[in-house]
Motif scaffolding. Sequence first.
Motif, short mmCIF file in Angstrom:
data_model
loop_
_atom_site.label_atom_id
_atom_site.label_comp_id
_atom_site.label_asym_id
_atom_site.label_seq_id
_atom_site.Cartn_x
_atom_site.Cartn_y
_atom_site.Cartn_z
N THR A 169 28.39 52.87 37.07
CA THR A 169 26.63 53.22 36.08
C THR A 169 26.27 51.20 35.72
O THR A 169 27.44 50.44 34.89
CB THR A 169 26.61 53.80 35.32
N LEU A 170 24.95 51.14 35.97
CA LEU A 170 24.51 49.50 34.92
C LEU A 170 23.53 49.81 33.54
O LEU A 170 22.75 50.94 33.65
CB LEU A 170 23.77 48.72 36.13
N VAL A 171 24.45 49.46 32.57
CA VAL A 171 23.45 50.56 31.67
C VAL A 171 23.06 48.62 30.49
O VAL A 171 23.60 48.39 30.42
CB VAL A 171 24.28 51.36 30.36
N PRO A 172 21.57 49.10 30.41
CA PRO A 172 22.03 48.01 29.30
C PRO A 172 22.16 48.36 27.65
O PRO A 172 21.77 49.17 27.68
CB PRO A 172 20.33 47.66 29.50
N LEU A 173 22.58 46.90 27.15
CA LEU A 173 23.52 47.38 25.59
C LEU A 173 22.51 46.74 24.47
O LEU A 173 22.11 47.57 23.62
CB LEU A 173 24.66 46.54 25.94
N SER A 174 22.17 45.83 25.14
CA SER A 174 20.82 45.02 23.93
C SER A 174 20.06 44.16 24.70
O SER A 174 20.25 43.28 25.62
CB SER A 174 21.46 44.29 23.10
N VAL A 175 18.46 44.02 24.65
CA VAL A 175 17.53 42.98 24.59
C VAL A 175 17.94 41.93 23.39
O VAL A 175 17.23 42.28 21.66
CB VAL A 175 16.34 43.39 24.93
N GLN A 180 32.56 46.31 31.63
CA GLN A 180 32.39 44.55 31.66
C GLN A 180 30.84 44.72 31.25
O GLN A 180 30.45 45.41 31.38
CB GLN A 180 32.19 44.21 33.71
N VAL A 181 31.00 43.37 30.83
CA VAL A 181 30.02 42.60 30.46
C VAL A 181 29.47 41.85 30.47
O VAL A 181 30.04 40.61 31.15
CB VAL A 181 29.53 42.49 28.73
N PHE A 182 27.50 42.26 31.27
CA PHE A 182 27.19 40.64 31.35
C PHE A 182 25.76 40.31 30.77
O PHE A 182 25.42 41.24 30.12
CB PHE A 182 26.35 40.78 32.91
N GLU A 183 25.45 39.07 30.86
CA GLU A 183 24.57 38.32 30.06
C GLU A 183 23.57 38.42 31.40
O GLU A 183 23.58 37.03 31.78
CB GLU A 183 24.91 37.15 29.26
N ALA A 184 22.08 38.69 31.18
CA ALA A 184 21.00 38.03 32.50
C ALA A 184 19.90 37.93 31.61
O ALA A 184 19.38 38.82 30.98
CB ALA A 184 21.13 40.00 32.86
N GLY A 185 19.05 37.26 32.40
CA GLY A 185 17.51 36.82 32.23
C GLY A 185 17.29 37.96 31.75
O GLY A 185 17.38 38.61 33.08
N ILE A 186 15.63 38.13 31.56
CA ILE A 186 15.03 38.79 32.00
C ILE A 186 13.00 38.05 32.30
O ILE A 186 12.82 37.31 31.43
CB ILE A 186 15.08 40.45 31.11
N ALA A 187 12.75 38.56 33.69
CA ALA A 187 11.22 38.14 33.99
C ALA A 187 10.63 39.03 33.02
O ALA A 187 10.28 40.20 33.69
CB ALA A 187 11.31 38.32 35.26
N LEU A 188 9.64 38.09 31.68
CA LEU A 188 8.70 38.69 31.53
C LEU A 188 7.49 38.53 31.52
O LEU A 188 7.08 36.91 32.04
CB LEU A 188 9.23 38.94 29.84
N GLN A 189 6.86 38.99 31.62
CA GLN A 189 4.84 38.47 31.36
C GLN A 189 4.99 38.07 29.78
O GLN A 189 5.42 38.47 28.89
CB GLN A 189 3.84 39.91 31.50
N ALA A 222 14.55 35.57 26.34
CA ALA A 222 15.06 37.12 26.01
C ALA A 222 15.74 37.25 27.19
O ALA A 222 15.73 36.59 28.40
CB ALA A 222 13.60 37.88 26.83
N LYS A 223 17.02 37.88 26.78
CA LYS A 223 17.92 38.20 27.71
C LYS A 223 18.41 39.70 27.06
O LYS A 223 17.90 40.47 26.11
CB LYS A 223 19.57 37.44 26.99
N VAL A 224 19.21 40.16 28.46
CA VAL A 224 19.72 41.01 28.35
C VAL A 224 21.08 41.77 28.44
O VAL A 224 21.75 40.85 29.20
CB VAL A 224 19.12 42.60 29.43
N GLU A 225 22.01 42.09 28.01
CA GLU A 225 23.49 42.23 27.82
C GLU A 225 23.41 43.30 28.81
O GLU A 225 22.66 44.83 28.43
CB GLU A 225 23.93 42.60 26.19
N LEU A 226 23.88 43.86 29.18
CA LEU A 226 24.35 44.09 30.57
C LEU A 226 25.58 44.61 31.00
O LEU A 226 25.76 44.12 30.87
CB LEU A 226 23.69 44.17 31.83
N ALA A 227 26.03 45.99 31.24
CA ALA A 227 27.38 46.49 31.00
C ALA A 227 27.37 47.52 32.55
O ALA A 227 26.62 47.95 32.75
CB ALA A 227 27.40 47.89 29.79
N LEU A 228 28.45 47.02 32.74
CA LEU A 228 29.13 47.88 34.45
C LEU A 228 30.13 48.87 33.12
O LEU A 228 31.28 48.76 32.74
CB LEU A 228 30.05 46.82 34.92
#
Length: 161
Positions: free
Chosen positions: A111-117, A30-39, A125-131
């Motif tokens: 495992t939670l694996v990031p596929l792309s930023v 399964q793939v999720f789109e997550a925001g990312i908290a950045l400086q 900025a978003k992270v494509e996160l995969a289960l």
Amino acid sequence: MVRPQSAAEFDKKKVVAENRRARFDYAIEQVFEAGIALQGTEVKSLRFGEGTIAESYAEVNGGEVWLINANIPEFSHGNRFNHEPKRPRKLLLNWREINKLHAGVARQGMTLVPLSVYFNSRGRAKVELALAKGKKAHDKRESIKERDWKRDKQRLLKDRG
């Protein structure tokens, strides 16, 4: 950096970093789109196309999801307020998604694996996160055979037509 005047200039997502090895090493469930908290300096580094997520992973701690070991190098024009390159970064998901991820990791051994930023159409900025589940060696060999067969099939069809 100057922001574009209209949203039409941002119609595509701009991929900054991609984990190409993840699709080979893991079976993506399964793939999720997550925001990312950045400086601020992290955003500037990403906009310049710097950053790698090849060795990174995500974990659920205390109801929050964290991106671990992602490398966003220091901004070249940053001053003393520059960021630490490999610090843990918080991923922004709603609680239902966090519960799904936690259940997958805790109960099913995934495992939670990031596929792309990437930057989305609004410039966030978003992270494509995969289960995902790790593949065994024979599964990887099967993937290689399948990929080679598809390539050969395309060559044969191209030569015929």
